[in-house]
Design an enzyme around this catalytic site. Sequence first.
Site, mmCIF file in Angstrom:
data_model
loop_
_atom_site.group_PDB
_atom_site.id
_atom_site.type_symbol
_atom_site.label_atom_id
_atom_site.label_comp_id
_atom_site.label_asym_id
_atom_site.label_seq_id
_atom_site.Cartn_x
_atom_site.Cartn_y
_atom_site.Cartn_z
ATOM 1 N N GLU A 248 7.039 -2.041 -2.349
ATOM 2 C CA GLU A 248 7.754 -0.787 -2.873
ATOM 3 C C GLU A 248 7.206 0.189 -1.877
ATOM 4 O O GLU A 248 5.940 0.479 -2.426
ATOM 5 C CB GLU A 248 7.815 -0.654 -4.362
ATOM 6 C CG GLU A 248 8.260 -1.474 -5.218
ATOM 7 C CD GLU A 248 9.606 -1.259 -5.369
ATOM 8 O OE1 GLU A 248 10.366 -0.548 -4.451
ATOM 9 O OE2 GLU A 248 10.344 -2.117 -6.147
ATOM 10 N N CYS A 282 7.954 9.055 -4.519
ATOM 11 C CA CYS A 282 8.873 8.304 -3.428
ATOM 12 C C CYS A 282 10.218 8.536 -3.345
ATOM 13 O O CYS A 282 10.769 8.340 -2.511
ATOM 14 C CB CYS A 282 8.449 6.496 -3.680
ATOM 15 S SG CYS A 282 8.911 6.178 -5.386
HETATM 16 P P1 NAD Z 1 -1.278 3.425 0.403
HETATM 17 O O1 NAD Z 1 -0.514 2.563 1.141
HETATM 18 O O2 NAD Z 1 -2.426 4.493 1.066
HETATM 19 O O3 NAD Z 1 -2.373 2.606 -0.903
HETATM 20 C C1 NAD Z 1 -1.677 2.052 -1.926
HETATM 21 C C2 NAD Z 1 -2.371 1.322 -2.483
HETATM 22 O O4 NAD Z 1 -2.915 0.258 -1.357
HETATM 23 C C3 NAD Z 1 -3.838 1.754 -2.684
HETATM 24 O O5 NAD Z 1 -4.285 1.071 -4.130
HETATM 25 C C4 NAD Z 1 -4.833 1.529 -1.695
HETATM 26 O O6 NAD Z 1 -6.067 1.228 -1.970
HETATM 27 C C5 NAD Z 1 -4.262 0.140 -1.375
HETATM 28 N N1 NAD Z 1 -4.357 -0.346 0.194
HETATM 29 C C6 NAD Z 1 -4.530 0.479 1.141
HETATM 30 N N2 NAD Z 1 -4.886 -0.390 2.058
HETATM 31 C C7 NAD Z 1 -4.845 -1.617 1.789
HETATM 32 C C8 NAD Z 1 -4.679 -2.987 2.703
HETATM 33 N N3 NAD Z 1 -5.097 -3.110 3.710
HETATM 34 N N4 NAD Z 1 -4.714 -3.951 1.741
HETATM 35 C C9 NAD Z 1 -4.311 -3.928 0.746
HETATM 36 N N5 NAD Z 1 -4.430 -2.843 0.014
HETATM 37 C C10 NAD Z 1 -4.568 -1.725 0.442
HETATM 38 O O7 NAD Z 1 -0.392 4.425 -0.303
HETATM 39 P P2 NAD Z 1 -0.584 5.830 -1.501
HETATM 40 O O8 NAD Z 1 -1.181 6.893 -0.449
HETATM 41 O O9 NAD Z 1 -1.655 5.533 -2.597
HETATM 42 O O10 NAD Z 1 0.888 5.986 -2.187
HETATM 43 C C11 NAD Z 1 1.585 6.783 -1.586
HETATM 44 C C12 NAD Z 1 2.845 5.978 -0.856
HETATM 45 O O11 NAD Z 1 3.397 4.975 -1.688
HETATM 46 C C13 NAD Z 1 4.106 6.971 -0.363
HETATM 47 O O12 NAD Z 1 4.261 6.410 1.015
HETATM 48 C C14 NAD Z 1 4.934 6.516 -1.372
HETATM 49 O O13 NAD Z 1 6.257 6.886 -1.028
HETATM 50 C C15 NAD Z 1 4.614 5.196 -1.561
HETATM 51 N N6 NAD Z 1 5.258 4.880 -2.890
HETATM 52 C C16 NAD Z 1 6.449 4.055 -3.131
HETATM 53 C C17 NAD Z 1 7.011 3.749 -4.452
HETATM 54 C C18 NAD Z 1 8.161 2.907 -4.454
HETATM 55 O O14 NAD Z 1 8.533 2.699 -5.600
HETATM 56 N N7 NAD Z 1 8.705 2.577 -3.448
HETATM 57 C C19 NAD Z 1 6.300 4.451 -5.564
HETATM 58 C C20 NAD Z 1 5.318 5.271 -5.391
HETATM 59 C C21 NAD Z 1 4.603 5.419 -4.222
#
Ligand code: NAD
Length: 529
Positions: A248, A282
């Site tokens: 997502e 998002c």
């Molecule tokens: P992010 O990708 O920085 O982090 C998300 C999660 O992934 C965190 O828990 C982080 O610690 C973890 N993570 C980071 N690097 C990783 C790796 N290499 N391997 C595994 N896990 C890792 O995102 P964010 O800043 O926390 O969230 C914002 C983003 O999420 C925005 O782009 C938003 O649009 C998206 N989002 C999407 C939805 C959806 O339903 N489509 C919902 C909410 C947020």
Amino acid sequence: MEIGLDQQQEDKEIRRKVVSVNPATGEILREFQCASDSDIRAAVARARAAQGAWNGLGARRRIAVLREFQRKLHEKKSDIAAAITREAGKPYAEALVTEVLVVLDAARFLIDSAHRLLCDEPVPHGNLATKLKSGQLVREPYGVVGIISPWNYPFSIPATETLAALVAGNTVVLKPSELTPLVALELQALLHAAGVPKDVFQIVVGDGATGSELVHTSIDKLVFTGSVATGKRIAVAAAERLLPVVLELGGKDPMLVLDDADVDVASSAAVWGAFVNAGQACLSVERCYVHRSLYQTFLSACVEKTKKLRVGNGMDPQTDVGPMIHERQLRIVESHLEDAKARGARVLVGGSRMKEMGANFYTPTVLADVTHEMRVMREETFGPVLPVMAFDEDDEAVRLANDSEYGLAASVWTRDRVRGERLARCIRAGTVMVNDVISCFGISEAPHGGVKASGVGRTHGRFGLEEMVRLKYVDSDRVPRMKKVWWYGYGENFRRQMNGFLDMQFARGLSQRFRGAVRASAVLRSKKL
Ligand code: NAD
């Protein structure tokens, strides 16, 4: 004394920390050591050991646990909403509606429907060659589901995914965002108090590397919510061992305001859709396209409504827009604004930090005269910015909406629902709302997920539940003593009979079908019962 490589690695992990901070005040709420690689592997091993018994309870008893979770969450709704506001910054009212309510209702959906949706399902066969067999779809839990979640909806995202995974008979290891571990711990406390055994739902606190380590354990499925960049890294890691994933990811959701739209309603929607959660959703309205005949009136209405918004600490009941989560998000917003202004966009309201309020506050901003050459119309801004662009024809609006690498959701605004629904079919997105924004996330029956760079797979509703199970097809022959007609015994006769069999089912004329049936009947006689 020389430290071995393993020991050095272990020490490095022990030193890594994550810090939970109140984004409105900068107050440090708590510090955590990141779970070490061995902690993560141990959590997955415990989850695996616990899964058989949890699955063995059966769907009805797991649903009873969900009902208890729902009751406890309802009881503690104010505490949970306050914990969300403290750690993620959003106004308390938003925490209640867009997080707690969403989870209460997701539980309601699963309590009402999970048993029926998880039941075995007969598969009737059409082909005469397989009529003597009965088929069933059996839904089996994957085993251990890893969930990695972001900070922007720190309760509703991991909770809705967790409930679906658990009710289907999986155990869960959750890696919450490094920015919001405390809210995740609230979720854990509620689940355990409701009767979910502690190894059935576990949390590993940590940063991106912790998440990465979880992906590399023996989990059976991963549900990831986060940015496109991280999602792509995870997809590569998952491909190495064919780990099934739901991704997502980000969005750049367009809002299309057609020439017959109600300007007052649509402008209120744009203002709420762009600034709710300080634009960090998002499903935020990230691009707004308005028919040229309404453009000026629409802009004036947006500006007037934006000026009335009260920015502040989310715990203050008067606050409409809280702080952003982190300095790094503000820098993205600023860079998009700078780029847009340099390319000719006009800032009608906002466009600056509110340093007097704290480090993370940004004024809700409305931009006019934007184009698709600007980053603010192409990249996810994830902040309180509403860029508005004019269009002349519906087709042009659809083309602009589709001119994006993203495809999470979109909205169409019109008094004519038929026209709106027709356009909805032309927009490439996981969800298109006609005359609403964002609320699709709170419709527990609706699947949530994107196309293109916005991800793969679905959460929520029936299809979200289906993501938590493996489909097994069980085929059972009703006549165990009969050899199959297609087994060996080939030869001229067999060919003739099989030709007849195909004709009997698929030839166009009735007489040809009848002759085929006569030829085919011989094949049955040739197989001894
Ligand atoms: P992010 O990708 O920085 O982090 C998300 C999660 O992934 C965190 O828990 C982080 O610690 C973890 N993570 C980071 N690097 C990783 C790796 N290499 N391997 C595994 N896990 C890792 O995102 P964010 O800043 O926390 O969230 C914002 C983003 O999420 C925005 O782009 C938003 O649009 C998206 N989002 C999407 C939805 C959806 O339903 N489509 C919902 C909410 C947020």
